[in-house]
Design an enzyme around this catalytic site. Structure first.
Site, short mmCIF file in Angstrom:
data_model
loop_
_atom_site.label_atom_id
_atom_site.label_comp_id
_atom_site.label_asym_id
_atom_site.label_seq_id
_atom_site.Cartn_x
_atom_site.Cartn_y
_atom_site.Cartn_z
N GLU A 104 38.82 65.30 50.07
CA GLU A 104 39.65 64.81 48.99
C GLU A 104 39.27 63.34 48.78
O GLU A 104 39.28 62.57 49.75
CB GLU A 104 41.14 64.94 49.37
CG GLU A 104 42.03 64.53 48.23
CD GLU A 104 43.51 64.59 48.58
OE1 GLU A 104 43.89 65.12 49.64
OE2 GLU A 104 44.29 64.04 47.77
N ARG A 147 40.39 69.80 65.16
CA ARG A 147 39.97 68.49 64.63
C ARG A 147 39.34 67.67 65.73
O ARG A 147 39.61 67.89 66.90
CB ARG A 147 41.19 67.67 64.17
CG ARG A 147 42.09 68.27 63.20
CD ARG A 147 43.30 67.37 63.01
NE ARG A 147 42.99 66.20 62.20
CZ ARG A 147 42.94 66.23 60.87
NH1 ARG A 147 43.17 67.34 60.21
NH2 ARG A 147 42.66 65.14 60.20
N LYS A 159 43.21 59.18 56.98
CA LYS A 159 42.94 58.30 55.85
C LYS A 159 44.18 57.48 55.48
O LYS A 159 44.06 56.32 55.08
CB LYS A 159 42.48 59.13 54.65
CG LYS A 159 41.02 59.49 54.73
CD LYS A 159 40.57 60.29 53.53
CE LYS A 159 41.04 61.71 53.65
NZ LYS A 159 40.49 62.59 52.60
P1 ATP Z 1 42.98 62.83 56.81
O1 ATP Z 1 43.94 63.44 57.76
O2 ATP Z 1 42.19 61.72 57.38
O3 ATP Z 1 43.59 62.46 55.49
P2 ATP Z 1 42.08 65.19 55.56
O4 ATP Z 1 41.92 66.45 56.32
O5 ATP Z 1 43.27 65.07 54.70
O6 ATP Z 1 41.92 63.97 56.55
P3 ATP Z 1 40.06 65.79 53.66
O7 ATP Z 1 39.36 64.89 52.73
O8 ATP Z 1 40.97 66.80 53.11
O9 ATP Z 1 40.83 64.86 54.69
O10 ATP Z 1 39.01 66.44 54.65
C1 ATP Z 1 37.82 67.05 54.28
C2 ATP Z 1 37.40 67.99 55.37
O11 ATP Z 1 37.25 67.28 56.59
C3 ATP Z 1 38.46 69.04 55.59
O12 ATP Z 1 37.83 70.30 55.69
C4 ATP Z 1 39.09 68.64 56.89
O13 ATP Z 1 39.54 69.76 57.59
C5 ATP Z 1 37.96 67.92 57.60
N1 ATP Z 1 38.49 66.94 58.55
C6 ATP Z 1 39.32 65.91 58.29
N2 ATP Z 1 39.64 65.27 59.42
C7 ATP Z 1 39.00 65.90 60.43
C8 ATP Z 1 38.93 65.71 61.84
N3 ATP Z 1 39.60 64.74 62.45
N4 ATP Z 1 38.17 66.56 62.56
C9 ATP Z 1 37.49 67.54 61.95
N5 ATP Z 1 37.50 67.78 60.63
C10 ATP Z 1 38.26 66.98 59.87
MG MG Z 2 43.46 66.74 53.24
#
Ligand code: ATP
Ligand code: MG
Length: 561
Positions: A36, A262, A272
């Site tokens: 995102e 994760r 983020k």
């Molecule tokens: P955040 O919690 O930092 O906002 P998010 O999951 O909301 O992270 P996205 O931009 O939606 O951020 O993530 C893109 C991809 O990266 C998704 O498939 C998510 O599952 C993966 N991802 C995000 N954080 C991690 C992590 N700590 N370990 C593994 N994969 C991750």
């Molecule tokens: Mg997300």
């Protein structure tokens, strides 16, 4: 687990994919990395990137980069650009497969009407709080909204008027009509469209209703013929909804969602939302501050992308969440740089040394090895003269027993140069040592004494006449506890000493030629890289990591237990 043995890339996800391919379920694999664009990528994302692009590469498939841009409130072009830069830097290429969920808005809207027509969705006038209250809890079933049984034509009319902008934000939503008594709360008539009068970075004001993550994600996967939709564990409970939507809509394919744990790293935060707060509230100097766990911060600090891939490889894939010790990441960095980084000499806390028996006005060049690990790295010439700098910490006027470095009357080796003996200590009015007067033994050129006498220490040094002045930034953990925010606000756990900037450091001249993105070992001190603000006239180096290997120590302790 022994982290030294390179393992075959095999894990439960790769096993599933191998089986699916063997069973002929797909012609090949298509995966996707779906960020995102509401912030910069961080170390956690690198796990998802390495997994999705890695599997595509290993199976001769493709990996799409898809921006999951369904929330116009928090998304910006800056993030879209930085994410592409970071994925490329990590070493991956999506080729022509760059997609945006916003490109599917019309198709998604069409599918929403399809659900309505089939009696599988309804417009709800309840407020957000009411919807929450009606939803029930883990132990209590939900209650149906009074609007749940609206006829399809009325729903269709209201939904079209939602799109046309007739209602303010939050006045109505579209919900999938599934099961208010389901044990899985995600199936209790989830919201799939909401009203948001906000400009979108790509679609501008074309839309004032936006699909939720749940409605957009699986359908986008289906549009792109994603075979395996790999996501983190928090989406496990969303999978029944993912499958329900794919089943109830005329989508062109049925992707399979698989969840994995994760990546969490000790002594840092990987979210983020939290990283944005550090930036916005000025706790760090932007998203690419070298202390940040963002890919841009890590890149600026000088970490090579291979070190991140190395870490992700070592961590492997699991179905249960765990925290990876930051020291393992540092170990992975050293493992790469020990071979890849050349050695140079730099003095960070200079103390002047005058070689009293070295002829005044003369100098010479001494040959130094660029890398003990890589003979192909060759040698270079290092200037030597009557005045030098050594590290202040390498001298003690009154040394305790275990201090083997320079002291009055003691002889040590200067790396690649000569043995020197300290004869006199010069102090200023405040009593501080400002200069050492030493003699050298010309017969020890290259670092060995023909008479076989030994010294207990070898020091690094820089010729005063030739030294390049530089600023060097030494970094420590951004947080001073292993689990920031465990008791209270995470910003209260910030390490006040995470940045120590030193000016007046002395570099051997060849270091002036290093550019950002190149790494070097300062002998005895650690791995360093020029900062992006560095110039030839005013070099700035970041310390990537020290040489001390705490991970090796942790492992030894674990082995002894
Ligand atoms: P955040 O919690 O930092 O906002 P998010 O999951 O909301 O992270 P996205 O931009 O939606 O951020 O993530 C893109 C991809 O990266 C998704 O498939 C998510 O599952 C993966 N991802 C995000 N954080 C991690 C992590 N700590 N370990 C593994 N994969 C991750
Ligand atoms: Mg997300």
């Amino acid at each position: 687990m022994n982290n030294d043995t390179p393992k075959e890339s095999s894990d439960f996800i790769r096993d599933i994919i191998r089986d699916d391919l063997a069973a002929g379920k797909h012609d090949g694999t298509i995966t996707r990395f779906p960020p995102e664009p509401n912030g910069y990528l961080h170390m956690g994302h690198s796990k998802s990137i390495c997994l999705n692009f890695g599997i595509a590469a290993e199976t001769g498939g493709r990996c799409h980069l898809r921006f999951d841009d369904t929330n116009p409130m928090k998304e910006e072009m800056e993030y879209i650009e930085s994410i592409q830069r970071d994925v490329r830097w990590l070493g991956f290429d999506w080729g022509d497969d760059l997609y945006f969920t916003s490109d599917y808005f019309e198709q998604l809207y069409g599918w929403a009407e399809e659900l309505i027509t089939a009696g599988n969705a309804y417009v709800d006038d309840l407020s957000a709080e009411e919807i929450r209250a009606y939803r029930g809890t883990l132990t209590e079933p939900g209650r149906p909204s009074p609007y749940r049984d609206r006829p399809a034509e009325e729903n269709l009319d209201l939904f079209r008027r939602m799109r046309a902008g007739e209602f303010p934000d939050g006045e109505r939503v579209l919900r999938a009509k599934i099961d208010m008594a389901s044990g899985n709360i995600n199936l209790r008539d989830p919201v799939i469209y909401r009203i948001l009068h906000a400009d979108h970075p790509r679609t501008g004001d074309a839309w004032c209703i936006y699909p939720t993550y749940d409605f957009a994600h699986g359908q986008s996967d289906a549009i792109e013929h994603i075979t395996h939709s790999l996501c983190t564990l928090e989406f496990e409970d969303h999978r029944p909804l993912y499958d329900w939507l794919v089943e109830h809509l005329s989508v062109p394919s049925a992707p399979r969602q698989i969840e994995f744990a994760r990546l969490n790293l000790s002594s840092t935060v990987l979210s983020k939302r939290k990283l944005l707060r550090l930036v916005k509230e000025g706790y760090v100097n932007g998203w690419d501050d070298p202390r940040m766990p963002t890919l841009s911060g890590i890149r600026r600090r000088g970490v090579p992308p291979a070190a991140i891939r190395n870490l992700i490889d070592k961590v492997g894939l699991a179905k249960r969440d765990s925290v990876v010790d930051y020291a393992l990441f540092e170990y992975c960095i050293r493992e790469i740089l020990n071979f890849d980084a050349q050695r140079r000499m730099a003095v960070l806390d200079p103390l002047k040394v005058v070689i009293t028996n070295y002829p005044e006005g003369e100098s010479e060049e001494l040959e130094a090895v660029n890398s003990p690990e890589d003979p192909d790295a060759g040698t270079r010439m290092v200037p030597f003269g009557r005045e030098l700098y050594i590290e202040r910490g390498d001298f003690m006027e009154d040394p305790p027993k275990k201090f083997f470095r320079l002291a009055p009357g003691r002889e040590v080796r200067l790396r690649y140069a000569y043995f020197i003996t300290c004869n006199e200590v010069v102090k200023n009015d405040a009593g501080e040592v400002v200069e050492l007067r030493c003699t050298y033994d010309p017969a020890t050129k290259g670092g060995d004494a023909p008479d076989g006498r030994k010294v207990k220490a070898t020091l690094h040094w820089v010729s005063a006449a030739d030294a390049v002045d530089a600023e060097v930034r030494l970094y420590d953990h951004l947080f001073e506890v292993e689990n920031p925010g465990a008791d209270g606000d995470f910003v209260d756990d910030l390490n006040p000493n995470s940045l120590e900037s030193r000016s007046g450091c002395k570099l051997e001249p060849s270091l002036a030629a290093f550019a950002p993105g190149e790494q070097v070992q300062f002998e005895r001190l650690g791995y360093f890289a020029p900062d992006t603000d560095s110039t030839a006239d005013a070099p700035i180096f970041n310390r990537i990591v020290t040489l001390r290997d705490t991970w090796a120590r942790i492992r030894k302790q674990q082995a002894q237990r």
